[in-house]
Design a protein around this motif. Structure first.
Motif, PDB file in Angstrom:
ATOM      1  N   PHE A  52      42.915  55.655  89.742  1.00  0.00           N
ATOM      2  CA  PHE A  52      41.567  57.108  90.292  1.00  0.00           C
ATOM      3  C   PHE A  52      40.770  57.545  88.641  1.00  0.00           C
ATOM      4  O   PHE A  52      41.390  56.692  87.555  1.00  0.00           O
ATOM      5  N   GLU A  53      39.900  57.768  88.932  1.00  0.00           N
ATOM      6  CA  GLU A  53      38.551  58.242  88.092  1.00  0.00           C
ATOM      7  C   GLU A  53      39.069  59.470  87.532  1.00  0.00           C
ATOM      8  O   GLU A  53      38.301  60.052  89.057  1.00  0.00           O
ATOM      9  N   VAL A  54      38.327  60.043  86.932  1.00  0.00           N
ATOM     10  CA  VAL A  54      37.606  60.998  87.155  1.00  0.00           C
ATOM     11  C   VAL A  54      36.600  61.434  85.707  1.00  0.00           C
ATOM     12  O   VAL A  54      36.618  61.256  84.899  1.00  0.00           O
ATOM     13  N   GLN A  55      35.581  62.438  86.545  1.00  0.00           N
ATOM     14  CA  GLN A  55      33.814  61.811  85.516  1.00  0.00           C
ATOM     15  C   GLN A  55      34.018  63.955  85.227  1.00  0.00           C
ATOM     16  O   GLN A  55      33.745  64.303  86.152  1.00  0.00           O
ATOM     17  N   ARG A  56      33.424  64.208  83.769  1.00  0.00           N
ATOM     18  CA  ARG A  56      32.763  65.788  83.663  1.00  0.00           C
ATOM     19  C   ARG A  56      31.794  65.510  83.819  1.00  0.00           C
ATOM     20  O   ARG A  56      30.917  65.047  82.387  1.00  0.00           O
ATOM     21  N   TRP A  57      30.340  66.397  83.814  1.00  0.00           N
ATOM     22  CA  TRP A  57      29.467  66.271  82.966  1.00  0.00           C
ATOM     23  C   TRP A  57      28.790  68.153  83.423  1.00  0.00           C
ATOM     24  O   TRP A  57      28.905  69.115  84.497  1.00  0.00           O
ATOM     25  N   ARG A  58      27.368  68.021  82.798  1.00  0.00           N
ATOM     26  CA  ARG A  58      27.342  69.724  82.477  1.00  0.00           C
ATOM     27  C   ARG A  58      25.927  69.569  84.237  1.00  0.00           C
ATOM     28  O   ARG A  58      25.462  68.598  83.872  1.00  0.00           O
ATOM     29  N   ARG A  59      25.582  70.325  85.003  1.00  0.00           N
ATOM     30  CA  ARG A  59      24.630  70.917  85.663  1.00  0.00           C
ATOM     31  C   ARG A  59      23.982  71.606  86.002  1.00  0.00           C
ATOM     32  O   ARG A  59      24.715  72.471  86.064  1.00  0.00           O
ATOM     33  N   GLY A  60      23.021  72.672  85.365  1.00  0.00           N
ATOM     34  CA  GLY A  60      22.746  73.409  84.720  1.00  0.00           C
ATOM     35  C   GLY A  60      23.843  74.618  84.564  1.00  0.00           C
ATOM     36  O   GLY A  60      24.065  74.090  82.936  1.00  0.00           O
ATOM     37  N   PRO A  61      23.968  75.607  85.111  1.00  0.00           N
ATOM     38  CA  PRO A  61      25.175  77.191  84.470  1.00  0.00           C
ATOM     39  C   PRO A  61      26.340  76.588  84.834  1.00  0.00           C
ATOM     40  O   PRO A  61      27.798  76.770  84.024  1.00  0.00           O
TER      41      PRO A  61
END
Length: 113
Positions: free
Chosen positions: A2-11
């Protein structure tokens, strides 16, 4: 695996999970959602579950908890799901009435803009 990623895209903050979401790995998703919800203001969180073939009740509980927290801050939570187990799970639990869903990440980000 299991992998999880987080990033910001616009708002929005995008949280993308990949692999089976069960009680063993659910705390990792919860941690990323908690980080996404710590941002000031009215959060917009997009959770991409298109690469999640299975979700148990613990994983579903984490998604419901995130939805509750987002609503408390007048934010927005969008699930990206494809036809399959997750959409079936949302339907049989009547949660499809509460979650905003989209079929692709692009569609979700466009809806949030």
């Amino acid at each position: 695996m299991f992998e999880v990623q987080r990033w910001r895209r616009g708002p929005c903050v995008v949280v993308r999970a990949e692999g089976e979401l069960d009680m063993a790995v659910a705390p990792r998703l919860r941690a990323e959602l908690d980080r996404a919800l710590e941002l000031p203001g009215h959060p917009c969180v997009v959770v991409d579950l298109t690469a999640v073939p299975f979700c148990d009740s613990v994983g579903l509980g984490i998604l419901v908890g995130a939805l509750t927290r987002v609503r408390d801050t007048r934010g927005r939570l969008i699930l990206v799901v494809r036809p399959g187990m997750i959409t079936h799970l949302l339907t049989i639990t009547n949660l499809d009435r509460h979650f905003e869903t989209c079929g692709s990440l692009h569609e979700a980000l466009s809806a949030a803009a």
